[in-house]
Design a protein around this motif. Sequence first.
Motif, PDB file in Angstrom:
ATOM      1  N   ASN A  70       0.834  -1.201   0.000  1.00  0.00           N
ATOM      2  CA  ASN A  70       0.000   0.000   0.000  1.00  0.00           C
ATOM      3  C   ASN A  70       0.868   1.249   0.000  1.00  0.00           C
ATOM      4  O   ASN A  70       1.975   1.242   0.532  1.00  0.00           O
ATOM      5  N   ARG A  71       0.340   2.295  -0.580  1.00  0.00           N
ATOM      6  CA  ARG A  71       0.947   3.614  -0.458  1.00  0.00           C
ATOM      7  C   ARG A  71      -0.154   4.588  -0.053  1.00  0.00           C
ATOM      8  O   ARG A  71      -1.332   4.384  -0.378  1.00  0.00           O
ATOM      9  N   THR A  72       0.212   5.618   0.675  1.00  0.00           N
ATOM     10  CA  THR A  72      -0.767   6.606   1.127  1.00  0.00           C
ATOM     11  C   THR A  72      -0.930   7.679   0.061  1.00  0.00           C
ATOM     12  O   THR A  72       0.052   8.213  -0.451  1.00  0.00           O
ATOM     13  N   ALA A  73      -2.191   7.967  -0.262  1.00  0.00           N
ATOM     14  CA  ALA A  73      -2.459   8.966  -1.295  1.00  0.00           C
ATOM     15  C   ALA A  73      -3.688   9.783  -0.906  1.00  0.00           C
ATOM     16  O   ALA A  73      -4.561   9.316  -0.172  1.00  0.00           O
ATOM     17  N   VAL A  75      -7.078  11.005  -1.865  1.00  0.00           N
ATOM     18  CA  VAL A  75      -8.094  10.551  -2.803  1.00  0.00           C
ATOM     19  C   VAL A  75      -9.296  11.487  -2.734  1.00  0.00           C
ATOM     20  O   VAL A  75      -9.871  11.698  -1.659  1.00  0.00           O
ATOM     21  N   ASP A 135     -10.109  11.112  -8.209  1.00  0.00           N
ATOM     22  CA  ASP A 135      -8.665  11.342  -8.371  1.00  0.00           C
ATOM     23  C   ASP A 135      -7.974  10.619  -7.222  1.00  0.00           C
ATOM     24  O   ASP A 135      -8.186  10.946  -6.052  1.00  0.00           O
ATOM     25  N   ASP A 136      -7.163   9.604  -7.552  1.00  0.00           N
ATOM     26  CA  ASP A 136      -6.537   8.799  -6.510  1.00  0.00           C
ATOM     27  C   ASP A 136      -5.117   9.255  -6.185  1.00  0.00           C
ATOM     28  O   ASP A 136      -4.400   8.574  -5.462  1.00  0.00           O
ATOM     29  N   ASN A 137      -4.739  10.404  -6.703  1.00  0.00           N
ATOM     30  CA  ASN A 137      -3.377  10.898  -6.414  1.00  0.00           C
ATOM     31  C   ASN A 137      -3.361  12.427  -6.443  1.00  0.00           C
ATOM     32  O   ASN A 137      -2.511  13.048  -7.072  1.00  0.00           O
ATOM     33  N   ASP A 139      -2.861  16.275  -5.253  1.00  0.00           N
ATOM     34  CA  ASP A 139      -1.828  16.916  -4.434  1.00  0.00           C
ATOM     35  C   ASP A 139      -2.487  17.658  -3.274  1.00  0.00           C
ATOM     36  O   ASP A 139      -3.693  17.916  -3.258  1.00  0.00           O
ATOM     37  N   LEU A 160      -7.017  11.116   3.078  1.00  0.00           N
ATOM     38  CA  LEU A 160      -5.835  10.267   2.946  1.00  0.00           C
ATOM     39  C   LEU A 160      -6.271   8.809   2.997  1.00  0.00           C
ATOM     40  O   LEU A 160      -6.958   8.392   3.929  1.00  0.00           O
ATOM     41  N   ASP A 165      -0.217  -0.582  -4.433  1.00  0.00           N
ATOM     42  CA  ASP A 165       1.025  -0.230  -5.118  1.00  0.00           C
ATOM     43  C   ASP A 165       1.720  -1.524  -5.543  1.00  0.00           C
ATOM     44  O   ASP A 165       1.739  -2.509  -4.790  1.00  0.00           O
ATOM     45  N   THR A 311      -5.989   0.790 -10.393  1.00  0.00           N
ATOM     46  CA  THR A 311      -6.043   1.713  -9.260  1.00  0.00           C
ATOM     47  C   THR A 311      -6.723   3.011  -9.663  1.00  0.00           C
ATOM     48  O   THR A 311      -6.320   3.654 -10.627  1.00  0.00           O
TER      49      THR A 311
END
Length: 716
Positions: A70-73, A75, A135-137, A139, A160, A165, A311
């Motif tokens: 996993n990675r934190t993004a 969303v 939008d899963d990424n 900013d 978050l 990943d 993803t």
Amino acid sequence: MGSRSRVRLVVLHVMVMSLLLSLGGRLWYLQVMNGQYYRRVAADNGIRDIIVPAPRGQILDDAGRPLVRNRTALVVSADRTVLLRQKDGGKAVLQRLAGVLKVPYAQLADKIRLCGPGVTRPCWTGSPYQPIPLDDNADARKALQIRERQEDFPGISAQLQAVRDYPRTDGAGAAQALGYLQPITQEELNKRKGIKVTGYSGADLIGRDGLEAVYDGDLRGAPGIRRVLVDSQGRVTGVASENPPVSGGNLVTSLDAKVQGDVESALKHAIDAARKRGDPADSGAAVVMDVRTGRVIALGSYPTYNPAVWTGGISQSEYDALLNKNKGQPLISRVTQGEFAPGSTFKISSLPAAVRDGYSLHGTYGCPSSYMVGARAFSNFEGESGGDISLHQAIVMSCDTVFYRFAYEEWLRDGGMHPVKNPKDPMIKMAKDFGFGKRTGIDLVGESAGRIPSRQWKKDYWEATKASDCKHGKTGYPDVAKTDPSRAAYLKQMAAENCVDGYVFRAGDAANFSVGQGDVLVTPLQLARAYAAVANGGTLWSPRVGKAVLAPNGTVARRIDPVKAGKLPISQKVLAYMRSAFADVPKSGTAAGPFGGFPFDKLPVAGKTGTAEVWGKKDNSWFASYAPANNPHYVVVVMVTQTGTGSTTAAPAVREIWEDMYGLRKGKKADLPDGKVPDRLPTLAADGTIAPPPGFGEPEEKTPAARPVHRKKKHK
């Protein structure tokens, strides 16, 4: 005051007193009798429940290296129900959001549509009551704009979340084996009552394929609940209680990232080399298995794809590409779902079938360039003749006519065109004993069964195709005749014959069956299991990719033990004879060319080539092998379509895999130290890092899914 007025006044007094008594009674009921209940309701009006998603567990290789983590993004998600309640259906909100995210409005509008007939992707496949990721990424600046101006973005959230990943550790992809996640549908929610919709799009996903689907229950965590205190304006003033989430378990697999990466690389090298020669080489498969346990070490399928495409939602063009025949249908695993004629590798079943039917294991048999099966001559590859040879030599030089003879004579003994009541069909029965024609039981989704064309299968197939054959037997194939008149004439003749007696198991069917041609279809995994059974002394394993599940606190939640599926009905004497023959194939037989200069003193390899003919296409190339030949540990099988003989394409790829596994190439470190896979599980450290078994690498970096989470007691 008159009497009438006096009466009215008395009635009024009575009414007032009755109302006062009713009001007092009601107050007493609310404040005394049900006071505790309403005090609790009043308190609840100042409490809000927030569901906290649990990180999904990682998928690790046998040494603890991450294959999926996993990675934190940040969303950005949309609540479709809230948007649709607005007068314009949420159009204005999405237009403002499109400006913030710098994407077209139409793209966002498409994503919140529900998938269904006639609706192209992107669309939402999950429950209509779940937040839909847009939008899963995102900013941090964009997320802050949305959260600070919530009045302009009703129904839109920015949170978050942990998203999947795929790090491709040591070049390992294994997309078809790992599988992917998709939003859970309302139908699935109705069936699986234990699953909670958290309100976080990343947590409301379910495994759709591969290991993600098979072990979804192990990988899925338990969401937590945080109860916060709010004032009259909805502002949080404190935390009433908290039940934290519990992370999903980490799945340890038998896949080895280093071997997996090199298997995929060798398969691509073989296909690239074939294409440089001018061959189509449109697909391929490779599998490495432990012959002693049935555990799968690597699964390579070509063409492949990047599973990260799922993803955050997949577009229609991306989805179509995964299933496009012109692009090779990369979503399909050639190892477990691809069905191909095995060619001469199938003699692993035909030889013991002939011996069980009475042919001498140590006899001498003629190997002419061709053999008459009824009125038709069946030839060796390129018309080669071997003279009088043993069964050992028949395997080493891959003489087909020896097996044509066995099959034809057995067919005649069973009655030929007019079979006896209970025909023996020795080769068909032995093929089934090897597990061909049925699923192996591997812990992956959608495995194919292959096909063993028995007499019953021919009858069933004839009944299903009789009408079409009779039609084409009369009208022919006009479209084919325009480009290939000879083929059209042949097809018309075959259709006419099948119309009349297509249910009959003919001599040609038996001959083709003996060398893995005709209607015989196997998967590369089935063939690997068959060679593993001969190598290990006769045990058929039900292959396993999963090895164990590690709980979030580091303990072993459960082990996934190998499963024995059966035993070959072959004596140890025959098995030893076959192993001796297979050991000579790379040294002096049909694979001697691609194995020229191979260090057999360091790693003796045994195997069998296969060249499978496909009507209208170039031959498929096979090589099935195991090593060390004198003490087998692993089996390696490679198949590449439309590339020619087994020694041309598949055998060089197998050689490359063995060299990488054992470090036999100069400058290349062995994938497996001392030729061994880990005999112990990786461990989960207190800080969330994965520690590999001794001798198998360094600890991996800490990831969200690896952090142990313990339930806490509620506090008031």
